[in-house]
Design an enzyme around this catalytic site. Structure first.
Site, mmCIF file in Angstrom:
data_model
loop_
_atom_site.group_PDB
_atom_site.id
_atom_site.type_symbol
_atom_site.label_atom_id
_atom_site.label_comp_id
_atom_site.label_asym_id
_atom_site.label_seq_id
_atom_site.Cartn_x
_atom_site.Cartn_y
_atom_site.Cartn_z
ATOM 1 C CG ASP A 89 4.998 -1.323 -3.867
ATOM 2 O OD1 ASP A 89 5.157 0.177 -5.354
ATOM 3 O OD2 ASP A 89 6.106 -1.726 -3.460
ATOM 4 C CG HIS A 147 14.793 -0.066 -2.418
ATOM 5 N ND1 HIS A 147 14.027 0.901 -2.191
ATOM 6 C CD2 HIS A 147 13.930 -1.012 -2.928
ATOM 7 C CE1 HIS A 147 12.856 0.585 -1.960
ATOM 8 N NE2 HIS A 147 12.483 -0.008 -2.287
ATOM 9 C CG HIS A 150 8.903 0.150 -0.169
ATOM 10 N ND1 HIS A 150 8.614 -1.158 -1.189
ATOM 11 C CD2 HIS A 150 8.698 0.159 1.121
ATOM 12 C CE1 HIS A 150 7.538 -1.441 0.087
ATOM 13 N NE2 HIS A 150 7.623 -1.050 0.987
ATOM 14 C CG ASP A 185 7.866 0.922 -5.420
ATOM 15 O OD1 ASP A 185 8.283 -0.048 -6.264
ATOM 16 O OD2 ASP A 185 7.964 0.865 -4.224
#
Length: 343
Positions: free
Chosen positions: A284, A159, A197, A195
């Site tokens: 995740d 991120h 996200h 991931d």
């Protein structure tokens, strides 16, 4: 496969995050890396500490003033008589100026951050720098002839943008690894982010470049973090147009749909014909993850590793998310062992 890990990750601990409107203990906690380390050791993988790299290595993907902010932020915070963890309380949103960096620490924190879920504590810089060196070491090992290497990075990195932190991330470990491979002579590098996200920071860093392909399979930003990037129509700009591929999937996605998206990702990477691969390895996507909503089971992670091995590329794995602590080690080791052909 060699594993690169630093015990300095544990220095990033003790903050809280604003999660869906509530101030809670951080889901991104030191025990995550501890469980992964135990799992890869059980799998018989060799664990190394990271090498040291020049400060300039960070500046290959990050803004110098941003890096200096991260390095000095908590010391400046303490110099004002403040204690504990730092979270921003204001951001340069629509209608506010983004062309001026405030001199005060609170303003600079909000300028460089994009959320209030990423606390800075006294040991954050030490941990983030060690994670970056883990990724750079893994990339160096592959550049020196290893077929693959795994950087057990904590905090994660995908991120973090060129001059931006958030989503538990400070320095972009995957981007640093990809850039190191480029600097060591790999003409084209693909980054595959699996991931839950979207890897908005990695996309930001390589947005206008055609030498690094960024591909991301993630939950739709319509409902999932980071909300404001990761849509399918984002494809890069300038020289990088067409070298970003986003495959957003709805909440509740299971293995059948995920496997199809993985197949499309691998096809795109094959067409790009890279000389090396960096995998932003978030687990995740697991059905038991407390902050995510895909439905992958433990049996699927070795399958992901097997599919990645089919590309037959020198590969650097870089650890990202995964917050079901009891299962994180098993799921990460599953991917790596699948890649190695052990499962």
């Amino acid at each position: 496969m060699k594993v690169v890990h630093s015990p300095l990750h544990a220095r990033h601990d003790g903050g809280k995050e604003l999660h869906r409107g509530e101030l809670v203990p951080c889901f991104e906690m030191p025990v995550r890396a501890d469980y992964i380390l135990k799992a890869v050791e059980r799998a018989g993988l060799e664990v190394l500490e990271p090498r040291s790299f020049a400060h300039e290595s960070l500046l290959r993907v990050h803004d110098a003033a941003f890096v200096e902010f991260l390095r000095t932020a908590h010391a400046e915070w303490r110099s004002l008589g403040k204690q504990g963890f730092m979270l921003p309380s204001g951001f340069p949103a629509r209608g506010l100026r983004r062309d001026h960096i405030p001199s005060g620490i609170n303003g600079r924190m909000g300028y460089y951050a994009f959320d209030a879920s990423t606390p800075i504590v006294e040991g954050t810089w030490d941990a983030a720098l060690a994670a970056a060196h883990c990724a750079l070491t893994a990339a160096a090992l592959v550049a020196e002839g290893e077929k693959s290497a795994y950087a057990l990075c904590r905090p994660p990195g995908h991120h973090a943008g060129h001059a931006l932190y958030g989503g538990y991330c400070f320095l972009n470990n995957a981007a640093l690894a990809a850039q190191h491979l480029r600097d060591r002579g790999f003409a084209r590098v693909a980054v595959l982010d699996v991931d839950y996200h979207h890897g908005n920071g990695t996309q930001d860093i390589f947005w206008e470049r055609s030498d690094v392909l960024f591909v991301s399979i993630h939950a739709t930003p319509e409902t999932e973090y980071p909300y404001f990037l990761g849509y399918a129509d984002e494809r890069g700009a300038g020289a990088g147009e067409g070298y970003t591929l986003n495959l957003p999937l709805p909440r509740g996605t299971g293995w059948k749909e995920y496997s199809a998206a993985l197949g499309a990702s691998l096809d795109a990477i094959g067409t790009f014909s890279p000389e090396a691969l960096v995998v932003s390895l978030g687990v995740d996507t697991y059905e038991g993850d407390p902050i995510s909503a895909f439905k992958l089971a433990q049996e699927h992670y070795p399958l992901i590793g097997q599919r990645l091995a089919g590309l037959k590329l020198p590969t650097v794995f870089v650890q990202e998310g995964g917050y079901a602590v009891d299962e994180i080690g098993t799921n990460v080791a599953g991917v790596l062992e699948g890649f190695l052909g052990r499962r």
